[in-house]
Design a protein around this motif. Structure first.
Motif, PDB file in Angstrom:
ATOM      1  N   GLY A 193      -4.444   4.094   1.943  1.00 38.07           N
ATOM      2  CA  GLY A 193      -3.936   3.172   3.289  1.00 38.07           C
ATOM      3  C   GLY A 193      -4.094   1.658   3.312  1.00 38.07           C
ATOM      4  N   PRO A 194      -4.287   1.042   4.162  1.00 38.20           N
ATOM      5  CA  PRO A 194      -4.381  -0.451   4.231  1.00 38.20           C
ATOM      6  C   PRO A 194      -5.688  -0.918   3.620  1.00 38.20           C
ATOM      7  N   GLU A 195      -5.870  -1.911   3.122  1.00 37.94           N
ATOM      8  CA  GLU A 195      -7.047  -2.324   2.353  1.00 37.94           C
ATOM      9  C   GLU A 195      -8.177  -2.228   3.180  1.00 37.94           C
ATOM     10  N   GLY A 196      -8.117  -2.610   4.492  1.00 38.58           N
ATOM     11  CA  GLY A 196      -9.107  -2.758   5.501  1.00 38.58           C
ATOM     12  C   GLY A 196      -9.647  -1.612   5.726  1.00 38.58           C
ATOM     13  N   LEU A 197      -8.649  -0.353   5.988  1.00 40.56           N
ATOM     14  CA  LEU A 197      -9.177   1.031   5.782  1.00 40.56           C
ATOM     15  C   LEU A 197     -10.127   1.405   4.714  1.00 40.56           C
ATOM     16  N   ILE A 198      -9.549   1.203   3.508  1.00 42.32           N
ATOM     17  CA  ILE A 198     -10.363   1.614   2.266  1.00 42.32           C
ATOM     18  C   ILE A 198     -11.781   0.611   2.149  1.00 42.32           C
ATOM     19  N   ALA A 199     -11.661  -0.458   2.682  1.00 45.05           N
ATOM     20  CA  ALA A 199     -12.997  -1.258   2.730  1.00 45.05           C
ATOM     21  C   ALA A 199     -13.951  -0.660   3.648  1.00 45.05           C
ATOM     22  N   ALA A 200     -13.402  -0.268   4.748  1.00 43.60           N
ATOM     23  CA  ALA A 200     -14.371   0.541   5.995  1.00 43.60           C
ATOM     24  C   ALA A 200     -14.826   1.788   5.294  1.00 43.60           C
ATOM     25  N   VAL A 201     -13.979   2.323   4.445  1.00 44.59           N
ATOM     26  CA  VAL A 201     -14.506   3.762   4.316  1.00 44.59           C
ATOM     27  C   VAL A 201     -15.775   3.595   3.052  1.00 44.59           C
ATOM     28  N   MET A 202     -15.251   2.690   2.439  1.00 44.68           N
ATOM     29  CA  MET A 202     -16.139   2.453   1.273  1.00 44.68           C
ATOM     30  C   MET A 202     -17.687   1.774   1.654  1.00 44.68           C
ATOM     31  N   ASP A 203     -17.726   0.883   2.810  1.00 42.49           N
ATOM     32  CA  ASP A 203     -18.816   0.397   3.184  1.00 42.49           C
ATOM     33  C   ASP A 203     -19.480   1.461   4.184  1.00 42.49           C
ATOM     34  N   ALA A 204     -18.734   2.212   4.810  1.00 38.01           N
ATOM     35  CA  ALA A 204     -19.522   3.252   5.518  1.00 38.01           C
ATOM     36  C   ALA A 204     -20.272   4.311   4.456  1.00 38.01           C
ATOM     37  N   GLY A 205     -19.646   4.811   3.365  1.00 37.20           N
ATOM     38  CA  GLY A 205     -20.288   5.481   2.357  1.00 37.20           C
ATOM     39  C   GLY A 205     -21.308   4.922   1.784  1.00 37.20           C
ATOM     40  N   ALA A 206     -21.268   3.551   1.560  1.00 35.03           N
ATOM     41  CA  ALA A 206     -22.438   3.093   0.921  1.00 35.03           C
ATOM     42  C   ALA A 206     -23.678   2.774   1.616  1.00 35.03           C
ATOM     43  N   ARG A 207     -23.102   2.847   3.139  1.00 41.66           N
ATOM     44  CA  ARG A 207     -24.380   2.461   3.982  1.00 41.66           C
ATOM     45  C   ARG A 207     -25.037   3.856   4.370  1.00 41.66           C
ATOM     46  N   LEU A 208     -24.235   4.830   4.206  1.00 42.69           N
ATOM     47  CA  LEU A 208     -24.629   6.205   4.298  1.00 42.69           C
ATOM     48  C   LEU A 208     -25.587   6.659   3.330  1.00 42.69           C
ATOM     49  N   GLY A 209     -25.326   6.059   2.142  1.00 43.07           N
ATOM     50  CA  GLY A 209     -25.933   6.417   0.909  1.00 43.07           C
ATOM     51  C   GLY A 209     -25.141   7.471   0.019  1.00 43.07           C
ATOM     52  N   TRP A 210     -23.907   7.415   0.255  1.00 42.98           N
ATOM     53  CA  TRP A 210     -23.089   8.251  -0.622  1.00 42.98           C
ATOM     54  C   TRP A 210     -22.891   7.688  -2.005  1.00 42.98           C
ATOM     55  N   PRO A 211     -23.030   8.222  -3.007  1.00 40.49           N
ATOM     56  CA  PRO A 211     -23.098   7.959  -4.338  1.00 40.49           C
ATOM     57  C   PRO A 211     -21.487   7.592  -4.672  1.00 40.49           C
ATOM     58  N   PRO A 212     -21.350   6.563  -5.558  1.00 42.89           N
ATOM     59  CA  PRO A 212     -19.993   5.815  -5.847  1.00 42.89           C
ATOM     60  C   PRO A 212     -18.982   7.310  -6.250  1.00 42.89           C
ATOM     61  N   SER A 213     -19.489   7.931  -6.934  1.00 46.00           N
ATOM     62  CA  SER A 213     -18.725   9.141  -7.541  1.00 46.00           C
ATOM     63  C   SER A 213     -18.015   9.895  -6.358  1.00 46.00           C
ATOM     64  N   ALA A 214     -18.697   9.937  -5.341  1.00 49.95           N
ATOM     65  CA  ALA A 214     -18.154  10.851  -4.315  1.00 49.95           C
ATOM     66  C   ALA A 214     -17.120  10.199  -3.345  1.00 49.95           C
ATOM     67  N   LEU A 215     -16.939   9.133  -3.664  1.00 49.61           N
ATOM     68  CA  LEU A 215     -15.910   8.139  -2.764  1.00 49.61           C
ATOM     69  C   LEU A 215     -14.546   7.719  -3.790  1.00 49.61           C
TER      70      LEU A 215
END
Ligand code: FES
Lengths: 316, 203
Positions: A193-215
Motif C-alpha cells: 500500500g502507500p509508503e506511510g502504511l508500509i513504514a507504520a507496519v515495519m515500525d510496529a513490527g520492530a517495536r514488538l520485536g518481530w525479526p525482519p525475516s517475518a515482515l
C-alpha cells in the motif's frame, strides 16, 4: 528483458470510479503459465509513439491458467500508463504481457499469514488469498480504504471471517500495532500500500520485536515523477534527456540503448547500471542497492531512480 | 571461558556469534552447565533481559544445582532445572507452542543443544533471526548417520563409529537445520576396511 506473450483483453469491468479490472486471455485460448500469489506482470502500452511498460500484480486465481487479471487505478496526474489502460484499452485489444514474476511471495515457513493492504495495495493479496484457501493455511487479511466507494477490493474479496475491512471515512482506522501484537510465533506479516502504511507496519513490527525475516513489504512501486534531467552514455558520448514523467529506463529504451530489466519497480536488481562519473546527486528510489552503494553513487537503478546535477555518465 | 571460535568452513556449518541482549522482550533461554555462564554474562550486560525470560537449565549433578541457584539469583520470570536436554524437551515444546511473535530464544552451550533446540524452534515457526546462540564447553558434535539415519550424540573423534549401524563415519561440516545434526558419511565405502586413524575433532 522478460519473455512476453501477446494477449487479448477479454473483460473490462469498472470496480470503482477510479479502478478497473482487466482480464487477459490467449487469443487462441491456450493455457497461460500458472503463477504464485503476489506475482506481477509487466504490460506494454504503445501510447502515442511512447512505449510504456507498467508492472501490475495479478489478482486472479494463481492455479487458473485460462487468463490473467489485473486491477488498474487511474492516476490522472501520473505517467500515463494507467490513463492509457483506462482510456484506450477495450475488450478485443491485444497487448504484450510479460511472464509472471513474483517478488512478493508468501513465505512457506510461515504457520500463519497476516496480510495488510492499503487502497490499491489490495491487489497482490487477492491472488494470495486463493493460494491460502487452497493450502488451508491460517491467515487474516486487513484492508484499509478511505471510503466505501473507493474500496475496489470490496467487489473481489470473499466475505469470510478472516477478512477485515477498515473504512477510515466511517471512523474505522487500521492500527498496525494492534494487528501484530500477540500473534503466535510462526506468523509472517505482509504489507502492500502507500509508503506511510508500509513504514507504520515495519515500525510496529520492530517495536514488538518481530525479526525482519517475518515482515514482508511489496517493494515494487511505480517510478516517481521528478524534474527533467540529462545523462551521458559512456560508450558513445550520446546525451539523453529524461522527461519529468518518464523514468530513466524508459528514456534509455526510447533512445534504443539496451538495458536489462524485469520488475521495473526497483525490486529485482536486473537493471543495475554502473556510473562512470557523477557530478551531482543520484536520487535513489529503489529497494535494491545497499545504503553504502547508494552513498558511493557508482550504481543506479534506471527503472526508478533519477538524477539532479551537472553530469551523470552511465557505464553503457 | 568465552564463546568458542570455530575455523571457517562451508556455508551450511552453523556459526554461533554470541548472545546479544534484546532488552526486556519475552525470552526463552536454554543452557547446559557450561552455557549457563553465558546467560549470566548476558544478564550482567543488560539485567532487563531477565524480566520476561523463562530459563531452562539442562544440567545434572552438583554443577547443575550451583548454576540453577546462580541463575535464580538473576530473578528471571522463571527457572526450570532439568537433568539433561532430553528431559527438558517437553517443557521447551510447550513454551514454544505458547510463545508469541517478539519472543527471543537465547541458546548457550554445546553444539548439540544449540542445534537441537534451534531445530525445535524453527519447526514451531520461530524465525531464525529471533535465535541468539553462543557456544560454550566441549566441541563434541551431534551426528546423524546418513546411511541408517541414527543419531550419535557427543562425537569427539573423526572418524567415529555409528552407535546404531556400526559403520565408520567421517565427520562432515554439512549440517541439517531441520534436524539439528551434522552429517556422518561412511569413510570406507569405496575401500572396505581401510579406515584412517581417528583424530580428535578440532573447533
Ligand atoms: S528492473 Fe527490477 S530493479 Fe530495475
Amino acid at each position: 528483458m522478460s519473455r512476453q506473450m501477446l494477449l487479448r483483453v477479454t473483460e473490462v469491468e469498472p470496480l470503482t470510479p477510479l479502478v478497473t479490472r482487466f482480464r487477459f486471455e490467449h487469443p487462441e485460448r491456450a493455457a497461460l503459465p500458472l503463477f504464485s500469489g503476489g506475482a506481477h506482470v509487466v504490460v506494454e502500452m504503445p501510447d502515442d509513439g511512447v512505449l510504456r511498460r507498467n508492472a501490475y500484480s495479478l489478482i486472479s486465481d494463481p492455479y487458473d491458467g485460462s487468463g490473467y487479471e489485473i486491477a488498474v487505478r487511474r492516476e490522472d496526474t501520473g505517467r500515463g500508463g494507467s490513463r492509457f489502460m483506462h482510456g484506450q484499452v477495450a475488450t478485443g485489444t491485444d497487448l504484450r504481457v510479460s511472464l509472471p514474476l513474483n517478488l512478493f511471495a508468501l513465505d512457506p515457513r510461515a504457520k500463519k499469514h497476516v496480510l495488510i493492504a492499503g487502497g490499491i495495495g489490495i491487489t497482490p493479496f487477492l491472488a494470495q488469498l486463493r493460494q491460502l484457501e487452497r493450502l488451508q493455511q491460517p491467515y487474516e487479511l486487513h484492508y484499509a480504504a478511505r471510503s466505501q466507494a473507493e474500496a475496489a477490493g470490496l467487489k473481489l474479496l470473499p466475505q469470510t471471517a478472516q477478512v477485515h475491512v477498515h473504512i477510515s471515512e466511517n471512523g474505522d482506522r487500521m492500527d498496525p500495532g494492534a494487528l501484530l501484537e500477540g500473534q503466535p510465533i510462526g506468523t509472517h506479516a505482509y504489507v502492500c500500500g502507500p509508503e506511510g502504511l508500509i513504514a507504520a507496519v515495519m515500525d510496529a513490527g520492530a517495536r514488538l520485536g518481530w525479526p525482519p525475516s517475518a515482515l514482508h513489504a511489496e517493494a515494487f512501486a511505480a517510478p516517481p515523477p521528478g524534474e527533467a534531467f540529462r545523462v551521458t552514455i559512456g560508450s558513445t558520448g550520446a546525451e539523453i534527456e529524461v522527461g519529468p514523467h518518464q523514468s530513466l529506463l524508459e528514456a534509455l529504451e526510447a533512445a534504443e540503448v539496451e538495458v536489462d530489466w524485469s520488475c521495473r519497480g526497483g525490486a529485482c536488481g536486473r537493471c543495475e547500471t554502473g556510473v562512470r562519473a557523477c557530478h551531482g546527486r543520484i536520487e535513489h528510489h529503489d529497494h535494491w542497492l545497499s545504503p553504502e552503494e547508494r552513498a558511493a553513487q557508482t550504481k543506479i537503478m534506471p527503472c526508478m531512480s533519477r538524477f539532479r546535477g551537472d553530469r551523470l555518465v552511465l557505464d553503457l | 571461558m568465552p564463546n568458542t571460535q570455530f575455523s571457517p568452513s562451508i556455508d551450511s556449518r552453523p556459526v554461533y556469534p554470541g548472545l546479544t541482549p534484546h532488552g526486556a522482550s519475552p525470552a526463552i533461554m536454554v543452557a547446559d552447565a557450561e552455557g549457563a555462564a553465558a546467560l549470566r554474562e548476558l544478564a550482567a550486560r543488560d539485567a532487563s533481559v531477565m524480566d520476561r525470560a523463562q530459563v531452562v537449565l539442562a544440567a545434572g549433578g552438583a554443577a547443575g544445582l550451583a548454576e540453577a541457584r546462580a541463575l535464580q539469583a538473576l530473578q528471571p520470570k522463571g527457572v526450570s532445572h532439568e537433568p539433561d536436554l532430553a528431559a527438558a524437551l517437553p517443557l521447551l515444546r510447550r513454551l514454544l507452542a505458547e510463545a508469541r511473535m517478539g519472543t527471543r530464544l537465547y541458546l548457550a552451550g554445546s553444539e548439540g543443544l544449540i542445534g537441537q533446540v534451534s531445530a525445535l524452534a524453527l519447526d514451531a515457526g520461530l524465525p531464525a533471526d529471533a535465535i541468539e546462540s553462543e557456544h560454550r564447553g566441549p566441541i563434541a558434535r551431534r551426528m546423524q548417520c546418513v546411511h541408517c539415519k541414527g543419531i550419535t550424540e557427543g562425537v569427539t573423534t573423526d572418524p567415529f563409529t555409528c552407535s546404531h549401524c556400526g559403520l565408520t563415519l567421517f565427520v562432515r561440516d554439512h549440517f541439517s537445520r531441520r534436524l539439528g545434526v551434522f552429517q556422518g558419511v561412511c569413510v570406507d565405502a569405496e575401500t572396505p576396511g581401510i579406515i584412517p586413524e581417528p583424530q580428535e575433532i578440532r573447533p
